[in-house]
Design a protein around this motif. Structure first.
Motif, PDB file in Angstrom:
ATOM      1  N   VAL A   2       0.844  -1.206   0.000  1.00 31.43           N
ATOM      2  CA  VAL A   2       0.000   0.000   0.000  1.00 31.43           C
ATOM      3  C   VAL A   2       0.877   1.254   0.000  1.00 31.43           C
ATOM      4  CG1 VAL A   2      -1.574   1.349   1.427  1.00 31.43           C
ATOM      5  CG2 VAL A   2      -2.043  -1.057   1.026  1.00 31.43           C
ATOM      6  N   LEU A  52       1.098   4.121  -2.794  1.00 31.45           N
ATOM      7  CA  LEU A  52       0.734   5.493  -2.432  1.00 31.45           C
ATOM      8  C   LEU A  52       1.885   6.451  -2.709  1.00 31.45           C
ATOM      9  CD1 LEU A  52      -1.302   5.264   0.854  1.00 31.45           C
ATOM     10  CD2 LEU A  52      -2.021   6.227  -1.298  1.00 31.45           C
ATOM     11  N   ASN A  53       3.095   5.972  -2.452  1.00 32.74           N
ATOM     12  CA  ASN A  53       4.265   6.804  -2.710  1.00 32.74           C
ATOM     13  C   ASN A  53       4.345   7.143  -4.189  1.00 32.74           C
ATOM     14  OD1 ASN A  53       6.872   7.992  -2.107  1.00 32.74           O
ATOM     15  ND2 ASN A  53       7.689   6.279  -3.275  1.00 32.74           N
ATOM     16  N   TYR A  64       1.653   9.620  -4.933  1.00 34.16           N
ATOM     17  CA  TYR A  64       1.927  10.928  -4.341  1.00 34.16           C
ATOM     18  C   TYR A  64       2.977  11.667  -5.174  1.00 34.16           C
ATOM     19  CZ  TYR A  64       1.881  14.293  -0.567  1.00 34.16           C
ATOM     20  OH  TYR A  64       1.717  15.438   0.163  1.00 34.16           O
ATOM     21  N   TRP A  77      -8.111  10.621  -6.877  1.00 33.97           N
ATOM     22  CA  TRP A  77      -8.562   9.522  -6.003  1.00 33.97           C
ATOM     23  C   TRP A  77      -9.105   8.368  -6.861  1.00 33.97           C
ATOM     24  CZ3 TRP A  77     -13.513   8.885  -2.780  1.00 33.97           C
ATOM     25  CH2 TRP A  77     -13.274   8.076  -1.675  1.00 33.97           C
ATOM     26  N   LEU A  87      -6.414   6.292  -8.335  1.00 30.66           N
ATOM     27  CA  LEU A  87      -5.900   5.343  -7.347  1.00 30.66           C
ATOM     28  C   LEU A  87      -6.849   4.153  -7.193  1.00 30.66           C
ATOM     29  CD1 LEU A  87      -3.515   5.260  -5.465  1.00 30.66           C
ATOM     30  CD2 LEU A  87      -4.858   6.419  -3.750  1.00 30.66           C
ATOM     31  N   SER A 118      -5.877   0.355  -8.176  1.00 31.36           N
ATOM     32  CA  SER A 118      -5.875  -0.703  -7.147  1.00 31.36           C
ATOM     33  C   SER A 118      -6.890  -1.794  -7.492  1.00 31.36           C
ATOM     34  CB  SER A 118      -6.129  -0.123  -5.757  1.00 31.36           C
ATOM     35  OG  SER A 118      -7.323   0.580  -5.738  1.00 31.36           O
ATOM     36  N   ILE A 139      -5.881   1.356   0.314  1.00 30.48           N
ATOM     37  CA  ILE A 139      -5.467   2.364  -0.671  1.00 30.48           C
ATOM     38  C   ILE A 139      -6.538   3.438  -0.825  1.00 30.48           C
ATOM     39  CG2 ILE A 139      -5.039   2.716  -3.135  1.00 30.48           C
ATOM     40  CD1 ILE A 139      -3.530   0.041  -3.111  1.00 30.48           C
ATOM     41  N   LEU A 190      -6.307   5.606   2.355  1.00 29.85           N
ATOM     42  CA  LEU A 190      -5.087   6.411   2.421  1.00 29.85           C
ATOM     43  C   LEU A 190      -4.961   7.349   1.219  1.00 29.85           C
ATOM     44  CD1 LEU A 190      -2.650   3.733   3.830  1.00 29.85           C
ATOM     45  CD2 LEU A 190      -3.517   5.744   4.997  1.00 29.85           C
ATOM     46  N   GLY A 191      -5.724   7.061   0.160  1.00 31.41           N
ATOM     47  CA  GLY A 191      -5.739   7.945  -1.006  1.00 31.41           C
ATOM     48  C   GLY A 191      -6.310   9.315  -0.679  1.00 31.41           C
TER      49      GLY A 191
END
Lengths: 405, 235
Positions: free
Chosen positions: A278, A282-283, A286, A314, A317, A321, A382, A385-386
């Motif tokens: 995850v 996310l990195n 980002y 979002w 993402l 995912s 994800i 945290l997105g």
């Protein structure tokens, strides 16, 4: 509009997106296979450990589990056998048991003697299938007995020998009989092979002065889940007759504990794996948000709201995912189904597996839970945290964003 | 200097606009009490050396930034106190932007880039398609509707940006160095195009520029220096 834009944005950097997808798909594949494999082992353990003797559930007299005394009789057991013919229950077999001295010549050993119905018992217990010499008990048998190979060896018996059994009957009187050894079984569990014997139930009832009474009814179903689903109804039946119903985990609590412990350890490993995946994803996203800050400024300038831009990112993402997890689930399910057919052999582990009633080959068990749980946690993590890049976009000012490098 | 155009309607009105970046000794006064009205139908250029405050003023007028002091009114609506969403809506409905770097969405075709603002404004599919194609035809990009920005030259991309700025029928088009990345031939074509749109359709333009070819076409020339307007002349 936002969804279409998000989908196209994913493919702006195809190499990056494909690498992210591969990472996600591979981790999802691993999670599906590992969880299926683990659940498969648990099922095999349960079937092996319980199928050998206990059955998937039992009707017992109250208190029998703590103090299995022959005098604790199952009331109105014929009614329970009939009533147990529920969906999911294949067979119910009556048993009576006690402890006795088994003697041959000058040698004697203590053992558990179980009176069983030779016809229904093999439908509940796999013990009959572990006969390595002679035969299992048969309909019409009278003074016959089958024993584990350990006890046979200790008593120095051979097939066809007579064994003297000496115990205490239900009425407190001596219960004695001479039984012919017709079969020797080898379960692979040394404790069982040294201590368990079986004889025909009718003869047992005569010898131990039980009349028509028994101690327990062991049940078996097509699969565990069906018997587990029937547990409340079975418990209600038992209560009605003044008895109790014991589920598999009450019959073999050590199996349940072993599974719980193993699952807890595995969850820790899965958790670490999920966190790593995850955060890597996310990195990547980002970084992509930071790289596109100038573009976001341009979009704001032409009238796109920050919430719309945030939602678009979002969605990127979420799509990424879902796609990665979907591919991973499909591949993981494919691999698992293939291994379900061929199984996996663990050389050198036979002895350990046998203790848990597992044969040499282990098979995964693909289920909706094992297919969706791991990848589902990744996707949900994800998605949640997105919201971090989403919040960052909400805080952007058009001029600052357009001025970003 | 300040132009008083009482005979025309002011699309933009700036009153006492000051913009200070930073604080204390590091404070930079980008704008110092600007009073300016941009009138309907203006084809105005905002000129001045780098750091004179042209872009900052355009950003204030375009609701991209907030003044430290003073008030900006666009089409009669004060920008003071508006939320981010309200400012986005105002930009969408009343202001068209043309940037030096075009700022097109790379994953959208020329038509889709032009349609984009109409989609944000929730215009129906049929209408936005016809308006986008008309806008592209207007800027001379007929036949290139399906090309993505990467398949267009700089001049063509800027034409798409002009079409996008115009398609929403804004009250004013703000252009910040629109020709800085273009060669002289393309610059000439684009200036002619914007001038024609102003003449034919009455679209109001305010352009920040150094380019003498752009300034040569302007009907109103505003000169800035050190955050102040030092001249405002009409030709």
């Amino acid at each position: 509009m936002l969804a279409a834009l998000a989908w196209r944005n994913i493919w702006r950097q195809p190499v990056r997106s494909i690498l992210s997808l591969i990472g996600l798909a591979f981790s999802s594949l691993l999670l599906v296979f590992m969880l299926s494999f683990q659940l498969g082992i648990y099922d095999t353990m349960k079937v092996g450990a319980l199928g050998l003797l206990d059955g998937y559930g039992q009707f017992q007299p109250v208190g029998y589990d703590d103090d299995p005394d022959i005098s604790r009789l199952l009331p109105n057991w014929q009614a329970l056998v009939e009533a147990a013919e529920l969906d999911g229950i294949n067979t119910a077999t009556p048993r009576a048991s006690s402890f006795a001295i088994m003697a041959s010549g000058d040698t004697s050993f203590g053992a558990a003697i179980i009176g069983v119905d030779p016809v229904t018992e093999p439908k509940v217990s796999t013990l009959a299938s572990t006969i390595i010499e002679g035969r299992y008990l048969a309909k019409g048998d009278e003074a016959t007995i089958v024993m584990g190979e350990g006890l046979v060896r200790n008593l120095g018996l051979t097939l066809g020998d007579n064994v003297t059994m000496l115990g205490t009957g239900n009425d407190g009187a001596v219960a004695a009989d001479v039984l012919e050894l017709v079969g020797i079984f080898s379960t692979g569990i040394s404790g069982l092979d040294r201590q368990i014997t079986q004889m025909p139930l009718a003869r047992f009832q005569d010898t131990f002065n039980l009349g028509d009474n028994i101690n327990v009814i062991a049940l078996r179903g097509g699969d565990f889940s069906a018997v587990l689903q029937a547990a409340p109804a079975l418990a209600h039946m038992a209560e009605t007759e003044g008895a109790v119903y014991l589920r598999w985990d009450e019959l073999q609590p050590e199996v349940k504990q072993m599974i719980t412990l193993d699952l807890s350890t595995a969850m820790l490993s899965y958790g670490v794996m999920i966190i790593v995946v995850v955060f890597i994803l996310l990195n990547t996203l980002y970084m992509s948000v930071l790289e596109r800050t100038r573009e976001f400024g341009g979009l704001m300038a032409v009238g796109m709201r920050p919430t719309q831009i945030g939602t678009m990112v979002w969605l990127e993402l979420i799509f990424l995912s879902l796609l990665g997890a979907g591919i991973g689930i499909a591949l993981g399910a494919g691999v698992t189904l293939w291994v379900e057919n061929v199984g996996i052999q663990f050389p050198g582990m036979d002895e350990v597996f046998r203790q848990w009633g597992i044969s040499g080959r282990v098979y995964p068990d693909l289920s909706l839970l094992s297919a969706v749980a791991g990848p589902g946690v990744i996707v949900i993590s994800i998605i949640i945290l997105g919201l971090i890049p989403y919040r960052r976009i909400l805080g952007l000012e058009p001029v600052t964003a357009m001025g970003a490098a | 200097m300040q132009h008083k155009g009482n005979e025309m309607t002011a699309i933009v009105s700036c009153k006492g606009i000051t913009k200070v970046f930073g604080k204390g000794e590091l404070a930079v006064h980008a704008l110092r009490g600007i009073d300016l009205d941009i009138m309907e139908g203006d084809f105005a250029t905002l000129a001045g050396p780098s750091g004179s405050g042209k872009t900052t003023l355009l950003n204030m007028i375009g609701a991209l930034d907030h003044p430290t002091e003073g008030e900006v009114t666009v089409d009669g609506q004060s920008l003071s106190g508006l939320s981010k969403s309200a400012l986005s809506d105002l930009r969408l409905q009343k202001v068209g932007f043309i940037f030096q770097a075009y700022n097109l969405v790379p994953v959208l075709s020329a038509r889709e880039n032009v349609e984009f603002v109409l989609r944000l404004a929730k215009v129906s599919v049929a209408e936005r398609r016809s308006r986008a194609d008309a806008a592209l035809a207007e800027v001379g990009l007929q036949g290139m509707e399906t090309r993505r920005p990467s398949a267009l030259s700089g001049g063509q991309q800027q034409r798409v940006a002009i079409a996008r700025a115009l398609v929403g029928r804004p009250r004013i088009v703000l252009a910040d160095e629109p020709t800085a990345n273009l060669d002289s031939k393309t610059t000439g074509e684009l200036v002619d195009l914007m001038y024609r749109l102003n003449q034919d359709s009455g679209i109001t333009f305010l352009m920040g520029t150094h380019d003498p070819r752009v300034m040569a076409h302007s009907k109103r020339h505003i000169e800035m220096e050190d955050g102040q307007i030092i001249s405002d002349t009409r030709s």
